[in-house]
Design a protein around this motif. Sequence first.
Motif, PDB file in Angstrom:
ATOM      1  N   ALA A   1       0.941  -1.158   0.034  1.00 52.56           N
ATOM      2  CA  ALA A   1       0.133   0.178   0.071  1.00 52.56           C
ATOM      3  C   ALA A   1       0.931   1.301   0.200  1.00 52.56           C
ATOM      4  N   PHE A   2       1.841   1.284   0.702  1.00 54.49           N
ATOM      5  CA  PHE A   2       2.972   2.393   0.648  1.00 54.49           C
ATOM      6  C   PHE A   2       3.611   2.498  -0.732  1.00 54.49           C
ATOM      7  N   ILE A   3       3.848   1.618  -1.364  1.00 49.01           N
ATOM      8  CA  ILE A   3       4.424   1.890  -2.544  1.00 49.01           C
ATOM      9  C   ILE A   3       3.165   2.224  -3.462  1.00 49.01           C
ATOM     10  N   ARG A   4       2.077   1.588  -3.369  1.00 45.89           N
ATOM     11  CA  ARG A   4       1.046   2.297  -4.147  1.00 45.89           C
ATOM     12  C   ARG A   4       0.766   3.767  -4.105  1.00 45.89           C
ATOM     13  N   GLY A   5       0.738   4.287  -2.680  1.00 49.82           N
ATOM     14  CA  GLY A   5       0.801   5.619  -2.422  1.00 49.82           C
ATOM     15  C   GLY A   5       1.817   6.406  -3.318  1.00 49.82           C
ATOM     16  N   LEU A   6       3.295   5.939  -3.325  1.00 46.38           N
ATOM     17  CA  LEU A   6       4.159   6.445  -3.959  1.00 46.38           C
ATOM     18  C   LEU A   6       3.852   6.760  -5.619  1.00 46.38           C
ATOM     19  N   LEU A   7       3.435   5.537  -6.081  1.00 46.54           N
ATOM     20  CA  LEU A   7       2.791   5.291  -7.578  1.00 46.54           C
ATOM     21  C   LEU A   7       1.647   6.561  -7.791  1.00 46.54           C
ATOM     22  N   ASP A   8       0.734   6.396  -6.940  1.00 49.09           N
ATOM     23  CA  ASP A   8      -0.162   7.590  -6.995  1.00 49.09           C
ATOM     24  C   ASP A   8       0.295   8.954  -7.018  1.00 49.09           C
ATOM     25  N   ARG A   9       1.225   9.526  -6.043  1.00 48.04           N
ATOM     26  CA  ARG A   9       2.022  10.548  -6.074  1.00 48.04           C
ATOM     27  C   ARG A   9       2.731  11.049  -7.252  1.00 48.04           C
ATOM     28  N   ARG A  10       3.408  10.190  -7.689  1.00 41.69           N
ATOM     29  CA  ARG A  10       4.009  10.276  -9.001  1.00 41.69           C
ATOM     30  C   ARG A  10       3.101  10.504 -10.173  1.00 41.69           C
ATOM     31  N   ALA A  11       2.090  10.012 -10.345  1.00 42.05           N
ATOM     32  CA  ALA A  11       1.013  10.307 -11.284  1.00 42.05           C
ATOM     33  C   ALA A  11       0.476  11.549 -11.111  1.00 42.05           C
ATOM     34  N   GLN A  12       0.233  12.197 -10.197  1.00 36.66           N
ATOM     35  CA  GLN A  12      -0.320  13.582 -10.075  1.00 36.66           C
ATOM     36  C   GLN A  12       0.831  14.695 -10.517  1.00 36.66           C
TER      37      GLN A  12
END
Length: 172
Positions: free
Chosen positions: A161-172
């Motif tokens: 879930a933490f890595i998913r959060g990193l990915l989501d932030r990169r996409a913004q």
Amino acid sequence: MTVATELLIDAFGRIQEVVREAVEGLSPDQLAFRADPAANSVAWLVWHLTRIQDDHVCDLADMPQAWTELGWRERFDLPFPAGATGYAHRPQQVAALGGSTAELLLGYYDDVHARTLAFLGGPGGHHLDRIVDTRWDPPVTAAVRLVSVVSDDLQHAGQAAFIRGLLDRRAQ
């Protein structure tokens, strides 16, 4: 059903929620993303936590693992021995999960989760005090083994879930 069994069923349900939130909607490239070359990916973390749950619960239930019995090993087509769970995997082995899809990971996870609930809802849930490992002092009961699986799985699901959060932030 005992209170202990109900708690374990709830705990495994919470793992399922975190796994789904971490994986759903990610592309194979996103699932394979590693923050650095030695880090784990969402794909590897979810595969590993599922393999541990499959291995340990099936051992308690005295039944074949979904990994082999239901053909998940062939579908993943990984260069690992049949009994591999990811324990002590090196970065090159983590990278082998690079072609995984969300559907593949969640399909395997869902089969293992269903088997876990069937075990807990059946006779297995009534024998949680059974000694399953005498190599420890005190000896390990089925309940303690399942709590260990819950702990390990929640840690790895949280990492995913933490890595998913990193990915989501990169996409913004």
